[in-house]
Design an enzyme around this catalytic site. Structure first.
Site, PDB file in Angstrom:
ATOM      1  N   GLY A  34       0.814  -1.215   0.000  1.00 55.64           N
ATOM      2  CA  GLY A  34       0.000   0.000   0.000  1.00 55.64           C
ATOM      3  C   GLY A  34       0.844   1.260   0.000  1.00 55.64           C
ATOM      4  O   GLY A  34       2.029   1.216  -0.336  1.00 55.64           O
ATOM      5  N   ASP A  38       3.797   6.092  -8.009  1.00 53.60           N
ATOM      6  CA  ASP A  38       3.867   5.781  -9.443  1.00 53.60           C
ATOM      7  C   ASP A  38       4.650   4.498  -9.744  1.00 53.60           C
ATOM      8  O   ASP A  38       4.446   3.883 -10.794  1.00 53.60           O
ATOM      9  CB  ASP A  38       4.509   6.947 -10.208  1.00 53.60           C
ATOM     10  CG  ASP A  38       3.573   8.146 -10.284  1.00 53.60           C
ATOM     11  OD1 ASP A  38       2.400   8.017  -9.884  1.00 53.60           O
ATOM     12  OD2 ASP A  38       4.019   9.215 -10.748  1.00 53.60           O
ATOM     13  N   HIS A  40       4.457   1.671  -8.017  1.00 56.69           N
ATOM     14  CA  HIS A  40       3.464   0.589  -7.932  1.00 56.69           C
ATOM     15  C   HIS A  40       2.558   0.603  -9.170  1.00 56.69           C
ATOM     16  O   HIS A  40       2.222  -0.449  -9.726  1.00 56.69           O
ATOM     17  CB  HIS A  40       2.581   0.759  -6.691  1.00 56.69           C
ATOM     18  CG  HIS A  40       3.313   0.683  -5.382  1.00 56.69           C
ATOM     19  ND1 HIS A  40       3.471   1.755  -4.552  1.00 56.69           N
ATOM     20  CD2 HIS A  40       3.909  -0.371  -4.753  1.00 56.69           C
ATOM     21  CE1 HIS A  40       4.136   1.386  -3.464  1.00 56.69           C
ATOM     22  NE2 HIS A  40       4.407   0.108  -3.567  1.00 56.69           N
ATOM     23  N   SER A 190       7.507   4.049  -0.733  1.00 59.83           N
ATOM     24  CA  SER A 190       6.530   4.501   0.274  1.00 59.83           C
ATOM     25  C   SER A 190       7.254   5.154   1.438  1.00 59.83           C
ATOM     26  O   SER A 190       6.732   6.058   2.083  1.00 59.83           O
ATOM     27  CB  SER A 190       5.699   3.316   0.766  1.00 59.83           C
ATOM     28  OG  SER A 190       5.103   2.661  -0.338  1.00 59.83           O
TER      29      SER A 190
HETATM   30  P1  AMP Z   1       6.181  -2.300  -1.472  1.00 57.65           P
HETATM   31  O1  AMP Z   1       4.788  -1.779  -1.394  1.00 57.65           O
HETATM   32  O2  AMP Z   1       7.224  -1.283  -1.134  1.00 57.65           O
HETATM   33  O3  AMP Z   1       6.366  -3.621  -0.764  1.00 57.65           O
HETATM   34  O4  AMP Z   1       6.445  -2.603  -2.994  1.00 57.65           O
HETATM   35  C1  AMP Z   1       5.565  -3.414  -3.741  1.00 57.65           C
HETATM   36  C2  AMP Z   1       6.199  -3.705  -5.066  1.00 57.65           C
HETATM   37  O5  AMP Z   1       6.452  -2.484  -5.748  1.00 57.65           O
HETATM   38  C3  AMP Z   1       7.552  -4.410  -4.939  1.00 57.65           C
HETATM   39  O6  AMP Z   1       7.643  -5.401  -5.958  1.00 57.65           O
HETATM   40  C4  AMP Z   1       8.544  -3.292  -5.161  1.00 57.65           C
HETATM   41  O7  AMP Z   1       9.770  -3.726  -5.683  1.00 57.65           O
HETATM   42  C5  AMP Z   1       7.796  -2.435  -6.169  1.00 57.65           C
HETATM   43  N1  AMP Z   1       8.285  -1.067  -6.159  1.00 57.65           N
HETATM   44  C6  AMP Z   1       8.446  -0.259  -5.074  1.00 57.65           C
HETATM   45  N2  AMP Z   1       8.980   0.923  -5.447  1.00 57.65           N
HETATM   46  C7  AMP Z   1       9.172   0.860  -6.788  1.00 57.65           C
HETATM   47  C8  AMP Z   1       9.724   1.768  -7.753  1.00 57.65           C
HETATM   48  N3  AMP Z   1      10.173   2.954  -7.423  1.00 57.65           N
HETATM   49  N4  AMP Z   1       9.766   1.363  -9.044  1.00 57.65           N
HETATM   50  C9  AMP Z   1       9.325   0.123  -9.395  1.00 57.65           C
HETATM   51  N5  AMP Z   1       8.811  -0.767  -8.536  1.00 57.65           N
HETATM   52  C10 AMP Z   1       8.730  -0.411  -7.247  1.00 57.65           C
END
Ligand code: AMP
Length: 282
Positions: A34, A38, A40, A190
């Site tokens: 959550g 951008d 995500h 996040s």
């Molecule tokens: P998180 O919500 O931080 O656990 O991230 C969920 C998914 O989004 C994970 O697969 C992360 O690697 C991906 N993600 C987070 N930040 C980025 C970003 N800046 N660019 C691309 N993917 C991202």
């Protein structure tokens, strides 16, 4: 206004909803915690290209946080997230409570090895990949997607999950998505919400130094020297550096020269109380 995606929060409702979606074609899953940005949303876009229906999970997973980490303060904003996911054309949101994911008596934990034991994130967050592997295995068996999309932002995590899916014979294709950055180069996260305006400027140093190091290594500069100089520069702007390393893109083994490559540079450091990670290809 686009229609909000359906939100389910218990396993039987999820299974029914997934069975209905599957009648339309392939399903892609995008797991998240959550506080969507951008980065995500770019994963959702990639998922939509790979499958007919897209499921996004939103679950802040307590088992991947150590007691001294930011589980309770981690940013949460479900209604804002749902508005963004509606705009992005998501079909279903899986948003279980902790008690649904880990009911009383829960006693099974996956302990990944291989890419989860290479001396990067695992050295600084020893509990982390066990928690990630356990929750991702659950998410994949709950949602039964054909494709699951993960960001290269968490590069070691992507390798751990690809290994997990192979080792457990999970019938899913794991797809990596490129890192989305702010205009100043800072990788979206996040956790950037914890940074002050001034810190956001400083934090962009991580990406600038990574790109500079990658450029020098690609031009045959001595890898260890480049990393030493890059580390000093990152520390000089106020980071406490956990690591800046050159690793093989697949095995994550240490590399000493371009000939050991292809190479990925990975960095982690703390700015004040906020821990940031980033990586680039050489
Ligand atoms: P998180 O919500 O931080 O656990 O991230 C969920 C998914 O989004 C994970 O697969 C992360 O690697 C991906 N993600 C987070 N930040 C980025 C970003 N800046 N660019 C691309 N993917 C991202």
């Amino acid at each position: 206004m686009p229609r909000r995606p359906r939100v389910v929060s218990d396993v039987p409702a999820l299974r029914r909803a997934v069975a209905t979606l599957r009648r339309d074609g392939r399903i892609a899953l995008v797991p998240t915690m959550g506080a969507l940005h951008d980065g995500h949303i770019s994963l959702v876009r990639l998922a939509r290209r790979r499958a007919k229906r897209v499921v996004v999970s939103i679950f802040v997973n307590p088992t991947q946080f150590a007691p001294n980490e930011d589980f309770s303060s981690y940013p949460r904003n479900l209604s804002k997230d749902l508005a963004r996911l509606a705009e992005a054309g998501v079909d279903l949101v899986w948003a279980p409570d902790v008690k649904v994911m880990y009911p009383d008596g829960f006693a099974t934990r996956i302990t990944p090895e291989g890419p989860a034991k290479v001396g990067l994130e695992d050295s600084f967050r020893p509990h982390f990949f066990g928690g990630v592997a356990t929750v991702v295995a659950k998410l994949l068996t709950q949602c039964t997607p054909d494709v699951a999309v993960f960001g290269e932002k968490d590069y070691q995590q992507l390798k751990v999950i690809a290994r997990l899916a192979t080792d457990l014979d999970l019938p899913v294709k794991i797809v990596g998505a490129p890192i989305v950055r702010e205009a100043n180069g800072l990788a979206m996260s996040s956790r950037n919400a914890y940074l002050s305006e001034a810190q956001r400027g400083v934090a962009a140093t991580l990406c600038r130094v990574l790109k500079d190091c990658a450029h020098r290594i690609a031009n045959k500069a001595h890898v260890a020297r480049v990393l030493d100089e890059g580390s000093a520069e990152i520390e000089s702007v106020g980071f406490t550096l956990d690591y800046l390393e050159a690793r093989h893109v697949d095995s994550l083994a240490k590399v000493e020269t371009l000939k050991d490559g292809p190479i990925r540079l990975l960095v982690a450091g703390r700015l004040g109380t906020t821990r940031l990670i980033d990586n680039v290809a050489v």
